[in-house]
Design an enzyme around this catalytic site. Structure first.
Site, PDB file in Angstrom:
ATOM      1  N   THR A  28       0.814  -1.209   0.000  1.00  0.00           N
ATOM      2  CA  THR A  28       0.000   0.000   0.000  1.00  0.00           C
ATOM      3  C   THR A  28       0.846   1.256   0.000  1.00  0.00           C
ATOM      4  OG1 THR A  28      -1.980   0.950   0.951  1.00  0.00           O
ATOM      5  CG2 THR A  28      -0.230   0.419   2.478  1.00  0.00           C
ATOM      6  N   ALA A  84       2.664   4.415  -7.995  1.00  0.00           N
ATOM      7  CA  ALA A  84       2.126   3.214  -8.643  1.00  0.00           C
ATOM      8  C   ALA A  84       2.960   2.785  -9.844  1.00  0.00           C
ATOM      9  CB  ALA A  84       0.678   3.451  -9.070  1.00  0.00           C
ATOM     10  N   CYS A 123       6.421   1.402  -7.654  1.00  0.00           N
ATOM     11  CA  CYS A 123       6.297   0.386  -6.602  1.00  0.00           C
ATOM     12  C   CYS A 123       5.346  -0.722  -7.047  1.00  0.00           C
ATOM     13  CB  CYS A 123       5.774   1.035  -5.316  1.00  0.00           C
ATOM     14  SG  CYS A 123       5.469  -0.146  -3.994  1.00  0.00           S
ATOM     15  N   THR A 158       1.910  -1.095  -5.177  1.00  0.00           N
ATOM     16  CA  THR A 158       0.992   0.049  -5.213  1.00  0.00           C
ATOM     17  C   THR A 158       0.331   0.096  -6.582  1.00  0.00           C
ATOM     18  OG1 THR A 158       2.430   1.290  -3.705  1.00  0.00           O
ATOM     19  CG2 THR A 158       0.857   2.571  -4.995  1.00  0.00           C
TER      20      THR A 158
END
EC number: 3.4.25.2
Length: 180
Positions: free
Chosen positions: A6, A164, A167, A170
């Site tokens: 997250t 995003a 990672c 994410t």
């Protein structure tokens, strides 16, 4: 603590406070869910909170934090005091101590990071981020903060989109809440 799965960011700007998070939930190397909601409004929408870590642990911590905020006899909402009280309990209580999560809490005046190690951190800048993509989102947000035309919501959205892209834990399914 290093949590995979997250990215959560909190930003204050121009009288607005935003907490936003991606929607990905992973288990090991598998994406289990892409549209999870990791943020919520507390205390009748006056406080925003987001978490990184175990979902069940985070829900417990949200409830404990809200109890701390509401426990003041004078009815004043003081997230700093509630955060310190929660951090003390989290560190000292045998059951709470085992919870694996980090929280961001914010109201119209404050942004705080609360960890299970007893840390309560108020960022120097009006931005902070946690989770596996937290450093990417934080760096991007700091750069976007230089553009005075962007709102807190714009910055949070753009920063999470960058996280995003970098990672693997994410995604770009972003949920955003705003107060102020």
């Amino acid at each position: 603590m290093n949590f995979k799965g997250t990215t959560v960011i909190a930003i204050r700007r121009a009288g607005k406070t935003v907490v936003a998070a991606d929607g990905q939930v992973t288990f090991g190397y598998t994406v289990l869910k892409s549209n999870a909601v990791k943020i919520r409004k507390l205390v009748n929408g006056k406080i925003l909170a987001g978490f990184a870590g175990s979902t069940s642990d985070a829900i417990t911590l949200f409830e404990k934090f809200e109890e701390k905020v509401k426990s003041r006899e004078d009815g004043i909402i003081d997230i700093k005091r509630a955060a310190v009280d929660l951090a003390k309990d989290w560190r000292a209580d045998k059951i709470l101590h085992k919870l694996e999560a980090m929280m961001l809490v914010a109201d119209s005046d404050n942004i705080l990071l609360i960890s299970g190690t007893g840390d309560v951190v108020e960022p120097e800048e009006d931005v902070i981020s946690i989770g596996s993509g937290g450093n990417y989102a934080y760096s991007a947000a700091l750069a976007y903060m230089e553009n005075k035309k962007l709102s807190a919501a714009d910055i949070a959205f753009k920063a999470l989109k960058i996280a995003a892209r970098v990672c693997i834990y994410t995604n770009s399914n972003i949920v955003l809440e705003e107060i102020g």
